[in-house]
Enzyme design. Structure first.
Site, PDB file in Angstrom:
ATOM      1  N   ARG A  29      73.187  22.269  47.671  1.00 32.14           N
ATOM      2  CA  ARG A  29      73.304  20.817  47.508  1.00 32.14           C
ATOM      3  C   ARG A  29      72.818  20.457  46.106  1.00 32.14           C
ATOM      4  NH1 ARG A  29      74.503  18.794  52.364  1.00 32.14           N
ATOM      5  NH2 ARG A  29      73.791  19.960  54.185  1.00 32.14           N
ATOM      6  N   GLU A  92      79.616  27.176  46.314  1.00 35.49           N
ATOM      7  CA  GLU A  92      79.995  25.809  46.683  1.00 35.49           C
ATOM      8  C   GLU A  92      78.843  24.886  46.325  1.00 35.49           C
ATOM      9  OE1 GLU A  92      80.099  23.057  50.625  1.00 35.49           O
ATOM     10  OE2 GLU A  92      80.912  25.077  50.869  1.00 35.49           O
ATOM     11  N   ASN A  96      76.176  14.897  47.787  1.00 36.53           N
ATOM     12  CA  ASN A  96      76.125  13.719  48.651  1.00 36.53           C
ATOM     13  C   ASN A  96      76.093  12.507  47.728  1.00 36.53           C
ATOM     14  OD1 ASN A  96      75.932  14.945  51.352  1.00 36.53           O
ATOM     15  ND2 ASN A  96      74.087  15.844  50.495  1.00 36.53           N
ATOM     16  N   HIS A 119      67.265  32.543  46.617  1.00 31.29           N
ATOM     17  CA  HIS A 119      68.007  32.488  45.365  1.00 31.29           C
ATOM     18  C   HIS A 119      69.443  32.964  45.567  1.00 31.29           C
ATOM     19  CE1 HIS A 119      66.482  36.680  45.540  1.00 31.29           C
ATOM     20  NE2 HIS A 119      67.654  36.983  44.984  1.00 31.29           N
TER      21      HIS A 119
END
Length: 182
Positions: A29, A92, A96, A119
């Protein structure tokens, strides 16, 4: 006889049910996709294979890879999506929406307490050159290749604070030891 994997307690033989399974991507993220994309495309030479937006849910996914020179990638979006999900070793980045505007917002990097995720890792052809490249690009080091007990292994941070291990494969032959090595 071909190598079937090291055997350790808990290892079980794969069955035909999992034939064809392989790791496609790892997701991180990110607070600000512009900063993260700049980091991974410039510093690690990755390309964005596909961006997928989910307006109703308020997030975007960016799939990145280090493409080989001349590697054919489908131009049409749907075909490229299918192709992307058939690759291995992708990163990926999930954004958000709105987090980039929150000054005090940060994701847990997995290395602060309580520890969890550790990691991701990149292999490079020349570790010393990679360290110089990171220095030239202001990348934050956690550990250089000549520091600590594990030599020839570098750890740096990305713009969200995630740790990235960087190795040169041919410098790691003597790394670690297991009972099988004795």
């Amino acid at each position: 006889m071909s190598f079937k994997g090291e055997q350790h307690p808990g290892v079980q033989a794969p069955t035909a049910d999992s034939l064809g399974f392989r790791l496609n991507h790892t997701m991180l993220r990110v607070k600000d996709p512009e900063k993260s994309l700049a980091f991974y495309t410039r510093v690690f030479g990755m390309s964005v294979l596909r961006r997928l937006d989910f307006e109703e849910l308020g997030f975007s996914l960016y799939f990145l890879a280090r493409l080989e020179e001349g590697e054919p990638v489908p131009e049409e979006a749907g075909e490229r999506t299918v192709w992307t999900f058939s690759q291995k070793g992708l990163l990926e980045l999930t954004h958000n929406w709105g987090t980039e505007a929150q000054d005090d917002f940060a994701y847990h990097d997995g290395n602060a307490e309580p520890q969890g995720f550790g990691h991701i890792c990149f292999s490079v052809p020349h570790l010393d050159a990679a360290e110089a490249w990171f220095d030239a690009n202001g990348v934050e080091f956690i550990k250089r290749s000549d520091q600590g007990k594990m030599k020839d292994v570098v750890f740096v941070k990305d713009v969200d604070g995630y740790w990235i291990e960087v190795v040169q494969a041919d410098r790691l032959a003597g790394l670690g030891e297991t009972p099988l090595d004795k």
